[in-house]
Design a protein around this motif. Structure first.
Motif, PDB file in Angstrom:
ATOM      1  N   ARG A 249       0.738  -1.219   0.084  1.00 54.80           N
ATOM      2  CA  ARG A 249      -0.023  -0.147   0.073  1.00 54.80           C
ATOM      3  C   ARG A 249       0.673   1.311   0.031  1.00 54.80           C
ATOM      4  O   ARG A 249       2.026   1.283   0.480  1.00 54.80           O
ATOM      5  CB  ARG A 249      -1.020   0.033   0.984  1.00 54.80           C
ATOM      6  N   PHE A 250       0.422   2.218  -0.587  1.00 54.26           N
ATOM      7  CA  PHE A 250       0.885   3.611  -0.458  1.00 54.26           C
ATOM      8  C   PHE A 250       2.262   3.292  -1.328  1.00 54.26           C
ATOM      9  O   PHE A 250       3.166   4.507  -1.183  1.00 54.26           O
ATOM     10  CB  PHE A 250       1.329   4.043   0.834  1.00 54.26           C
ATOM     11  N   ALA A 251       2.575   2.525  -2.009  1.00 51.05           N
ATOM     12  CA  ALA A 251       3.898   2.332  -2.881  1.00 51.05           C
ATOM     13  C   ALA A 251       3.797   3.361  -3.985  1.00 51.05           C
ATOM     14  O   ALA A 251       2.514   3.808  -4.494  1.00 51.05           O
ATOM     15  CB  ALA A 251       4.043   1.298  -3.402  1.00 51.05           C
ATOM     16  N   GLN A 252       5.087   3.888  -4.338  1.00 49.15           N
ATOM     17  CA  GLN A 252       5.122   4.658  -5.444  1.00 49.15           C
ATOM     18  C   GLN A 252       4.666   4.200  -6.724  1.00 49.15           C
ATOM     19  O   GLN A 252       4.972   3.030  -6.767  1.00 49.15           O
ATOM     20  CB  GLN A 252       6.595   5.262  -5.645  1.00 49.15           C
ATOM     21  N   THR A 253       4.093   4.621  -7.472  1.00 47.26           N
ATOM     22  CA  THR A 253       3.503   4.028  -8.651  1.00 47.26           C
ATOM     23  C   THR A 253       3.836   5.115  -9.954  1.00 47.26           C
ATOM     24  O   THR A 253       3.929   6.257 -10.058  1.00 47.26           O
ATOM     25  CB  THR A 253       2.104   3.519  -8.756  1.00 47.26           C
ATOM     26  N   LYS A 254       4.256   4.407 -10.936  1.00 48.92           N
ATOM     27  CA  LYS A 254       4.338   5.171 -12.203  1.00 48.92           C
ATOM     28  C   LYS A 254       3.696   4.224 -13.445  1.00 48.92           C
ATOM     29  O   LYS A 254       4.016   3.255 -13.767  1.00 48.92           O
ATOM     30  CB  LYS A 254       5.951   5.207 -12.510  1.00 48.92           C
ATOM     31  N   ILE A 255       3.040   4.862 -14.287  1.00 47.44           N
ATOM     32  CA  ILE A 255       2.209   4.521 -15.001  1.00 47.44           C
ATOM     33  C   ILE A 255       2.777   4.767 -16.488  1.00 47.44           C
ATOM     34  O   ILE A 255       2.985   5.861 -17.112  1.00 47.44           O
ATOM     35  CB  ILE A 255       0.737   4.897 -15.118  1.00 47.44           C
ATOM     36  N   VAL A 256       3.231   3.940 -17.451  1.00 47.94           N
ATOM     37  CA  VAL A 256       3.636   4.346 -18.693  1.00 47.94           C
ATOM     38  C   VAL A 256       2.893   3.449 -19.668  1.00 47.94           C
ATOM     39  O   VAL A 256       2.509   2.196 -19.622  1.00 47.94           O
ATOM     40  CB  VAL A 256       5.122   3.913 -18.739  1.00 47.94           C
ATOM     41  N   VAL A 257       3.005   3.908 -20.907  1.00 47.89           N
ATOM     42  CA  VAL A 257       2.302   3.141 -22.141  1.00 47.89           C
ATOM     43  C   VAL A 257       3.562   3.184 -23.077  1.00 47.89           C
ATOM     44  O   VAL A 257       4.339   3.961 -23.460  1.00 47.89           O
ATOM     45  CB  VAL A 257       1.311   3.780 -22.766  1.00 47.89           C
ATOM     46  N   SER A 258       3.774   1.726 -23.540  1.00 50.75           N
ATOM     47  CA  SER A 258       4.960   1.548 -24.464  1.00 50.75           C
ATOM     48  C   SER A 258       4.464   0.176 -25.292  1.00 50.75           C
ATOM     49  O   SER A 258       3.655  -0.514 -25.194  1.00 50.75           O
ATOM     50  CB  SER A 258       6.071   1.230 -23.572  1.00 50.75           C
ATOM     51  N   ASP A 259       5.379   0.337 -26.435  1.00 49.36           N
ATOM     52  CA  ASP A 259       5.170  -0.758 -27.333  1.00 49.36           C
ATOM     53  C   ASP A 259       6.108  -1.809 -27.008  1.00 49.36           C
ATOM     54  O   ASP A 259       6.170  -3.318 -27.373  1.00 49.36           O
ATOM     55  CB  ASP A 259       5.456  -0.524 -29.063  1.00 49.36           C
ATOM     56  N   LYS A 260       6.689  -1.785 -25.836  1.00 48.11           N
ATOM     57  CA  LYS A 260       7.940  -2.745 -25.357  1.00 48.11           C
ATOM     58  C   LYS A 260       7.767  -2.863 -23.915  1.00 48.11           C
ATOM     59  O   LYS A 260       7.453  -1.915 -23.176  1.00 48.11           O
ATOM     60  CB  LYS A 260       9.191  -2.239 -25.562  1.00 48.11           C
ATOM     61  N   ILE A 261       8.198  -4.059 -23.417  1.00 44.59           N
ATOM     62  CA  ILE A 261       7.845  -4.136 -21.865  1.00 44.59           C
ATOM     63  C   ILE A 261       9.299  -4.228 -21.395  1.00 44.59           C
ATOM     64  O   ILE A 261       9.362  -4.179 -19.775  1.00 44.59           O
ATOM     65  CB  ILE A 261       7.025  -5.429 -21.598  1.00 44.59           C
ATOM     66  N   GLU A 262      10.280  -4.353 -21.937  1.00 43.70           N
ATOM     67  CA  GLU A 262      11.524  -4.313 -21.416  1.00 43.70           C
ATOM     68  C   GLU A 262      11.989  -2.930 -20.925  1.00 43.70           C
ATOM     69  O   GLU A 262      11.704  -2.117 -21.730  1.00 43.70           O
ATOM     70  CB  GLU A 262      12.628  -5.214 -22.231  1.00 43.70           C
TER      71      GLU A 262
ATOM     72  N   ALA B  51      16.491  -8.838 -19.947  1.00 47.39           N
ATOM     73  CA  ALA B  51      15.407 -10.024 -19.881  1.00 47.39           C
ATOM     74  C   ALA B  51      14.251  -9.384 -20.149  1.00 47.39           C
ATOM     75  O   ALA B  51      13.674  -8.486 -19.706  1.00 47.39           O
ATOM     76  CB  ALA B  51      15.762 -10.560 -18.603  1.00 47.39           C
ATOM     77  N   THR B  52      13.405  -9.944 -21.160  1.00 44.49           N
ATOM     78  CA  THR B  52      12.009  -9.850 -21.504  1.00 44.49           C
ATOM     79  C   THR B  52      11.364 -10.981 -21.353  1.00 44.49           C
ATOM     80  O   THR B  52      11.093 -11.928 -22.275  1.00 44.49           O
ATOM     81  CB  THR B  52      12.049  -9.353 -22.916  1.00 44.49           C
ATOM     82  N   PRO B  53      10.805 -11.019 -20.191  1.00 44.45           N
ATOM     83  CA  PRO B  53       9.909 -12.155 -19.764  1.00 44.45           C
ATOM     84  C   PRO B  53       8.705 -12.076 -20.568  1.00 44.45           C
ATOM     85  O   PRO B  53       8.183 -11.171 -21.078  1.00 44.45           O
ATOM     86  CB  PRO B  53       9.489 -11.866 -18.409  1.00 44.45           C
ATOM     87  N   ARG B  54       8.032 -13.299 -20.958  1.00 47.58           N
ATOM     88  CA  ARG B  54       6.832 -13.417 -21.653  1.00 47.58           C
ATOM     89  C   ARG B  54       5.697 -12.864 -20.923  1.00 47.58           C
ATOM     90  O   ARG B  54       5.696 -13.134 -19.766  1.00 47.58           O
ATOM     91  CB  ARG B  54       6.708 -14.794 -22.187  1.00 47.58           C
ATOM     92  N   ILE B  55       4.739 -12.304 -21.400  1.00 44.84           N
ATOM     93  CA  ILE B  55       3.502 -12.207 -20.740  1.00 44.84           C
ATOM     94  C   ILE B  55       2.313 -12.613 -21.396  1.00 44.84           C
ATOM     95  O   ILE B  55       2.587 -12.865 -22.754  1.00 44.84           O
ATOM     96  CB  ILE B  55       3.338 -10.438 -20.575  1.00 44.84           C
ATOM     97  N   ASP B  56       1.257 -12.807 -21.100  1.00 52.50           N
ATOM     98  CA  ASP B  56       0.103 -13.391 -21.615  1.00 52.50           C
ATOM     99  C   ASP B  56       0.799 -14.542 -22.305  1.00 52.50           C
ATOM    100  O   ASP B  56       0.143 -14.551 -23.961  1.00 52.50           O
ATOM    101  CB  ASP B  56      -1.058 -12.621 -22.160  1.00 52.50           C
ATOM    102  N   SER B  57       1.325 -15.496 -22.335  1.00 48.52           N
ATOM    103  CA  SER B  57       1.932 -16.334 -23.115  1.00 48.52           C
ATOM    104  C   SER B  57       1.178 -16.990 -24.200  1.00 48.52           C
ATOM    105  O   SER B  57       1.619 -17.348 -25.068  1.00 48.52           O
ATOM    106  CB  SER B  57       2.860 -17.430 -22.464  1.00 48.52           C
ATOM    107  N   PRO B  58      -0.099 -17.384 -23.831  1.00 44.56           N
ATOM    108  CA  PRO B  58      -0.847 -18.035 -24.786  1.00 44.56           C
ATOM    109  C   PRO B  58      -0.924 -17.211 -26.004  1.00 44.56           C
ATOM    110  O   PRO B  58      -1.235 -17.861 -27.291  1.00 44.56           O
ATOM    111  CB  PRO B  58      -2.236 -18.301 -24.193  1.00 44.56           C
ATOM    112  N   SER B  59      -0.687 -15.850 -26.039  1.00 47.44           N
ATOM    113  CA  SER B  59      -0.911 -15.396 -27.299  1.00 47.44           C
ATOM    114  C   SER B  59       0.112 -15.513 -28.196  1.00 47.44           C
ATOM    115  O   SER B  59       1.393 -15.213 -27.890  1.00 47.44           O
ATOM    116  CB  SER B  59      -1.035 -13.780 -26.950  1.00 47.44           C
ATOM    117  N   PRO B  60       0.107 -15.859 -29.443  1.00 47.53           N
ATOM    118  CA  PRO B  60       1.063 -15.939 -30.359  1.00 47.53           C
ATOM    119  C   PRO B  60       1.478 -14.759 -30.850  1.00 47.53           C
ATOM    120  O   PRO B  60       2.865 -14.719 -31.232  1.00 47.53           O
ATOM    121  CB  PRO B  60       0.347 -16.864 -31.685  1.00 47.53           C
TER     122      PRO B  60
END
Length: 275
Positions: free
Chosen positions: A115-128, A195-204
């Motif tokens: 709770r109360f953690a600092q947050t930063k929201i970004v929008v990007s085409d990359k996740i790394e 390192a670029t971990p996979r997200i919602d991996s079922p998505s081709p």
DNA sequence: AAAATTTGACCGCA
DNA sequence: TGCGGTCAAATTTT
């Protein structure tokens, strides 16, 4: 045992702490601005760069430690409250089974919300982002087409880094990711693998993108590596100084919003992770 | 074998 | 009570 500088009363301590944190944040902001100036210099002396990084690192560490310490008592009291509740409900077989397994069998479910953690929201085409992340969960979100993936810093166990991030594809543009950074990096992994971990991996589609990124790691320009480092610095408490984010992060990442910094409350770190 | 990811269970909060 | 966040055993990948 006598102490030369006895601790003040709790109220004073609390108000002093606020001022200490405020001063630290001020110092951090100054250091951040200094970093921008140094990095903008065509040929900054390496010593100056290193020094600025050290100063920022020091501020980040100190603020993180203060933030964690600030929550320690709260965490303990919360745990005690939970225990009491569980003990009271012994007549319910289901509850007692749960509390028994929680306290005796394993620690599954024994965690504290951040709770109360600092947050930063970004929008990007990359996740790394230059940090090494470890995926620890994925959830389908109500009324969302895409699942949300949960990552924590790979160095959580090595260095106790509490940074986490949540990644979700945008509803209207599946090529873009909505990334929420929560908490601060207290690790020193700025030069770790991309390192670029996979997200919602079922998505081709995503898998393809991950493979593409994995096979083209060399497109890291000087600006990119600077972005990486900047991001580490921005992980610190009180990074609402938009200077850095505007100058570097927006080369790849669009800064949507920076939530107000809660000085008094930093990260609530899950102490079970140190067990 | 070790590291990373997946996934269902569980918990806290609104 | 339901949803979102986290845990950790199982499974997969390196």
């Amino acid at each position: 045992m006598d102490t030369l500088y006895p601790w003040p009363e709790p109220e004073t301590l609390s108000s002093n702490k606020k001022r200490v944190i405020q001063k630290l944040v001020e110092g951090q902001q100054c250091a951040t601005e200094l970093q921008v100036i140094v990095l903008h210099n065509n040929k900054p002396p390496q010593q100056a760069e290193e020094l600025v990084q050290k100063i920022l690192w020091s501020f980040n560490q100190t603020l993180s430690m203060l933030a964690e310490a600030g929550h320690h008592d709260e965490v303990i009291s919360q745990n005690q409250a939970t225990c009491n509740d569980d003990c009271k409900s012994q007549d319910s077989s289901e509850s007692s089974k749960r509390s028994l397994s929680a306290f005796v069998k394993d620690k599954r479910g024994c965690y504290k919300r951040k709770r109360f953690a600092q947050t930063k929201i970004v929008v990007s085409d990359k996740i790394e982002d230059g940090h090494a992340w470890r995926k620890y969960g994925q959830k389908n979100i109500l009324h969302s087409k895409h699942p949300r993936s949960y990552f924590r810093c790979s160095l959580k166990h090595d260095q106790g880094c509490s940074a986490i991030k949540q990644v979700q594809r945008m509803e209207d543009d599946a090529q873009m990711y909505h990334i929420t950074y929560i908490g601060t990096h207290t690790c020193r992994d700025q030069y770790s693998s991309m390192a670029t971990p996979r997200i919602d991996s079922p998505s081709p589609i995503l898998k393809l993108e991950s493979e593409e990124q994995a096979t083209t790691p060399s497109n890291v320009t000087d600006l990119d590596s600077m972005t990486m480092w900047t991001d580490v610095m921005m992980g610190g408490v009180g990074f609402e100084t938009d200077v850095v984010s505007n100058m570097y992060s927006c080369t790849e990442i669009t800064c949507l919003d920076l939530e107000p910094v809660e000085l008094e409350n930093g990260l609530l770190f899950d102490d079970t992770d140190f067990a």
